[in-house]
Write a protein that holds these residues in place. Structure first.
Motif, mmCIF file in Angstrom:
data_model
loop_
_atom_site.group_PDB
_atom_site.id
_atom_site.type_symbol
_atom_site.label_atom_id
_atom_site.label_comp_id
_atom_site.label_asym_id
_atom_site.label_seq_id
_atom_site.Cartn_x
_atom_site.Cartn_y
_atom_site.Cartn_z
ATOM 1 N N TYR A 47 3.025 6.167 1.458
ATOM 2 C CA TYR A 47 1.935 5.215 1.502
ATOM 3 C C TYR A 47 1.126 5.435 2.775
ATOM 4 C CZ TYR A 47 4.132 2.650 -2.286
ATOM 5 O OH TYR A 47 4.648 2.296 -3.498
ATOM 6 N N GLN A 48 -0.163 5.176 2.659
ATOM 7 C CA GLN A 48 -1.050 5.259 3.806
ATOM 8 C C GLN A 48 -1.798 3.941 3.899
ATOM 9 O OE1 GLN A 48 -3.907 8.368 3.456
ATOM 10 N NE2 GLN A 48 -4.685 8.145 5.530
ATOM 11 N N ARG A 49 -1.915 3.425 5.117
ATOM 12 C CA ARG A 49 -2.629 2.157 5.299
ATOM 13 C C ARG A 49 -4.128 2.419 5.325
ATOM 14 N NH1 ARG A 49 -0.021 -2.011 9.224
ATOM 15 N NH2 ARG A 49 -1.539 -3.162 8.048
ATOM 16 N N LYS A 50 -4.848 1.691 4.467
ATOM 17 C CA LYS A 50 -6.286 1.882 4.350
ATOM 18 C C LYS A 50 -6.980 0.559 4.664
ATOM 19 C CE LYS A 50 -9.752 3.398 1.010
ATOM 20 N NZ LYS A 50 -9.977 3.788 -0.381
ATOM 21 N N LEU A 51 -8.044 0.625 5.453
ATOM 22 C CA LEU A 51 -8.788 -0.571 5.836
ATOM 23 C C LEU A 51 -9.764 -0.948 4.725
ATOM 24 C CD1 LEU A 51 -9.486 -2.650 8.033
ATOM 25 C CD2 LEU A 51 -11.251 -1.058 8.802
ATOM 26 N N ILE A 52 -9.677 -2.173 4.251
ATOM 27 C CA ILE A 52 -10.605 -2.696 3.252
ATOM 28 C C ILE A 52 -11.525 -3.679 3.987
ATOM 29 C CG2 ILE A 52 -10.835 -3.928 1.071
ATOM 30 C CD1 ILE A 52 -9.365 -1.302 0.785
ATOM 31 N N PRO A 53 -12.793 -3.311 4.208
ATOM 32 C CA PRO A 53 -13.670 -4.162 5.017
ATOM 33 C C PRO A 53 -14.246 -5.359 4.255
ATOM 34 C CG PRO A 53 -14.844 -2.212 4.359
ATOM 35 C CD PRO A 53 -13.450 -2.059 3.854
ATOM 36 N N ALA A 54 -14.168 -5.373 2.919
ATOM 37 C CA ALA A 54 -14.771 -6.455 2.145
ATOM 38 C C ALA A 54 -13.983 -6.649 0.853
ATOM 39 C CB ALA A 54 -16.228 -6.130 1.845
ATOM 40 N N HIS A 55 -14.535 -7.444 -0.078
ATOM 41 C CA HIS A 55 -13.863 -7.636 -1.361
ATOM 42 C C HIS A 55 -14.902 -7.964 -2.438
ATOM 43 C CE1 HIS A 55 -14.428 -11.859 -0.240
ATOM 44 N NE2 HIS A 55 -14.241 -12.161 -1.507
ATOM 45 N N TRP A 56 -14.462 -7.846 -3.688
ATOM 46 C CA TRP A 56 -15.338 -8.194 -4.798
ATOM 47 C C TRP A 56 -15.275 -9.694 -5.025
ATOM 48 C CZ3 TRP A 56 -18.740 -4.950 -6.769
ATOM 49 C CH2 TRP A 56 -18.526 -3.599 -6.646
ATOM 50 N N GLU A 57 -16.431 -10.277 -5.246
ATOM 51 C CA GLU A 57 -16.498 -11.706 -5.494
ATOM 52 C C GLU A 57 -17.262 -11.916 -6.799
ATOM 53 O OE1 GLU A 57 -18.886 -14.789 -3.069
ATOM 54 O OE2 GLU A 57 -16.951 -14.544 -2.039
ATOM 55 N N THR A 58 -16.775 -12.806 -7.640
ATOM 56 C CA THR A 58 -17.433 -13.072 -8.913
ATOM 57 C C THR A 58 -18.539 -14.110 -8.702
ATOM 58 O OG1 THR A 58 -15.356 -12.652 -10.054
ATOM 59 C CG2 THR A 58 -17.048 -13.785 -11.302
ATOM 60 N N VAL A 59 -19.745 -13.702 -9.093
ATOM 61 C CA VAL A 59 -20.887 -14.603 -8.979
ATOM 62 C C VAL A 59 -21.472 -14.811 -10.372
ATOM 63 C CG1 VAL A 59 -21.422 -14.084 -6.579
ATOM 64 C CG2 VAL A 59 -22.394 -12.675 -8.383
ATOM 65 N N ARG A 60 -22.572 -15.593 -10.427
ATOM 66 C CA ARG A 60 -23.162 -15.911 -11.727
ATOM 67 C C ARG A 60 -23.650 -14.679 -12.471
ATOM 68 N NH1 ARG A 60 -27.883 -20.137 -11.395
ATOM 69 N NH2 ARG A 60 -27.645 -19.286 -9.333
ATOM 70 N N ARG A 61 -24.149 -13.667 -11.745
ATOM 71 C CA ARG A 61 -24.723 -12.478 -12.381
ATOM 72 C C ARG A 61 -23.732 -11.323 -12.497
ATOM 73 N NH1 ARG A 61 -30.562 -12.327 -9.356
ATOM 74 N NH2 ARG A 61 -31.312 -14.322 -10.149
ATOM 75 N N GLY A 62 -22.464 -11.569 -12.223
ATOM 76 C CA GLY A 62 -21.458 -10.497 -12.305
ATOM 77 C C GLY A 62 -20.636 -10.442 -11.031
ATOM 78 N N ARG A 67 -19.381 -8.585 2.090
ATOM 79 C CA ARG A 67 -18.858 -8.216 3.402
ATOM 80 C C ARG A 67 -18.918 -9.392 4.370
ATOM 81 N NH1 ARG A 67 -19.119 -2.621 5.674
ATOM 82 N NH2 ARG A 67 -18.753 -1.299 3.902
ATOM 83 N N ILE A 68 -19.657 -10.420 4.025
ATOM 84 C CA ILE A 68 -19.869 -11.543 4.931
ATOM 85 C C ILE A 68 -18.724 -12.545 4.762
ATOM 86 C CG2 ILE A 68 -21.493 -13.362 5.590
ATOM 87 C CD1 ILE A 68 -23.663 -11.683 4.201
ATOM 88 N N ARG A 69 -18.302 -13.162 5.834
ATOM 89 C CA ARG A 69 -17.276 -14.210 5.857
ATOM 90 C C ARG A 69 -15.893 -13.748 5.431
ATOM 91 N NH1 ARG A 69 -18.548 -17.444 1.703
ATOM 92 N NH2 ARG A 69 -20.256 -16.161 1.053
ATOM 93 N N VAL A 70 -15.679 -12.433 5.334
ATOM 94 C CA VAL A 70 -14.372 -11.948 4.875
ATOM 95 C C VAL A 70 -13.786 -11.051 5.956
ATOM 96 C CG1 VAL A 70 -13.148 -10.645 3.117
ATOM 97 C CG2 VAL A 70 -15.117 -12.015 2.485
ATOM 98 N N PRO A 71 -12.643 -11.394 6.515
ATOM 99 C CA PRO A 71 -12.034 -10.503 7.496
ATOM 100 C C PRO A 71 -11.506 -9.249 6.813
ATOM 101 C CG PRO A 71 -10.591 -12.341 7.030
ATOM 102 C CD PRO A 71 -11.865 -12.612 6.317
ATOM 103 N N ALA A 72 -11.589 -8.159 7.545
ATOM 104 C CA ALA A 72 -11.073 -6.892 7.002
ATOM 105 C C ALA A 72 -9.551 -6.971 6.929
ATOM 106 C CB ALA A 72 -11.502 -5.735 7.891
ATOM 107 N N ARG A 73 -8.970 -6.225 5.990
ATOM 108 C CA ARG A 73 -7.512 -6.220 5.850
ATOM 109 C C ARG A 73 -7.052 -4.813 5.505
ATOM 110 N NH1 ARG A 73 -5.965 -7.019 0.172
ATOM 111 N NH2 ARG A 73 -7.868 -7.027 -1.034
ATOM 112 N N TYR A 74 -5.794 -4.552 5.735
ATOM 113 C CA TYR A 74 -5.206 -3.254 5.433
ATOM 114 C C TYR A 74 -4.413 -3.354 4.124
ATOM 115 C CZ TYR A 74 -6.372 -1.280 9.949
ATOM 116 O OH TYR A 74 -7.041 -0.781 11.027
ATOM 117 N N VAL A 75 -4.505 -2.285 3.316
ATOM 118 C CA VAL A 75 -3.788 -2.217 2.053
ATOM 119 C C VAL A 75 -3.018 -0.901 2.032
ATOM 120 C CG1 VAL A 75 -4.036 -2.131 -0.464
ATOM 121 C CG2 VAL A 75 -5.549 -3.555 0.880
ATOM 122 N N ASN A 76 -1.771 -0.945 1.535
ATOM 123 C CA ASN A 76 -0.985 0.283 1.396
ATOM 124 C C ASN A 76 -1.417 1.018 0.132
ATOM 125 O OD1 ASN A 76 0.507 -0.216 3.676
ATOM 126 N ND2 ASN A 76 2.036 -1.403 2.577
#
Length: 79
Positions: A47-62, A67-76
Motif C-alpha cells: 500500500y502507498q499513502r496518497k493525499l486526497i485534497p478534496a472529495h466528491w459532493e452530490t449537488v442538485r445538478r450532479g 476543494r473548499i471547506r474540506v481538509p485533505a486526507r490520506y488514503v491507502n
C-alpha cells in the motif's frame, strides 16, 4: 519358578526378532529429496499513502469536485 518362566516367555519374541535376517543384510539406499515440497508464496500486497485534497459532493445538478471547506486526507492505495 513361575516368574522366571513368564519372563522368558515375554522376552522370547524380542530375542528372536533381534537375530539378523537375509533382508537386513541387503544394501539400503536412501534418497532423501525424492519428493520436494513446492512452497507457494502469497503475493505481497503493498500500500502507498496518497493525499486526497478534496472529495466528491452530490449537488442538485450532479456530482461536484469540492476543494473548499474540506481538509485533505490520506488514503491507502494498492501499488
Amino acid at each position: 519358578m513361575k516368574r522366571i518362566l513368564l519372563g522368558t516367555l515375554l522376552a522370547l519374541p524380542f530375542a528372536i526378532s533381534s537375530f539378523p535376517s537375509q533382508a537386513s543384510a541387503a544394501q539400503i539406499i536412501a534418497k532423501p529429496n525424492v519428493h520436494k515440497v513446492a512452497v507457494v508464496r502469497k503475493p505481497v500486497v503493498r500500500y502507498q499513502r496518497k493525499l486526497i485534497p478534496a472529495h466528491w459532493e452530490t449537488v442538485r445538478r450532479g456530482n461536484n469536485w469540492v476543494r473548499i471547506r474540506v481538509p485533505a486526507r490520506y488514503v491507502n492505495v494498492r501499488v
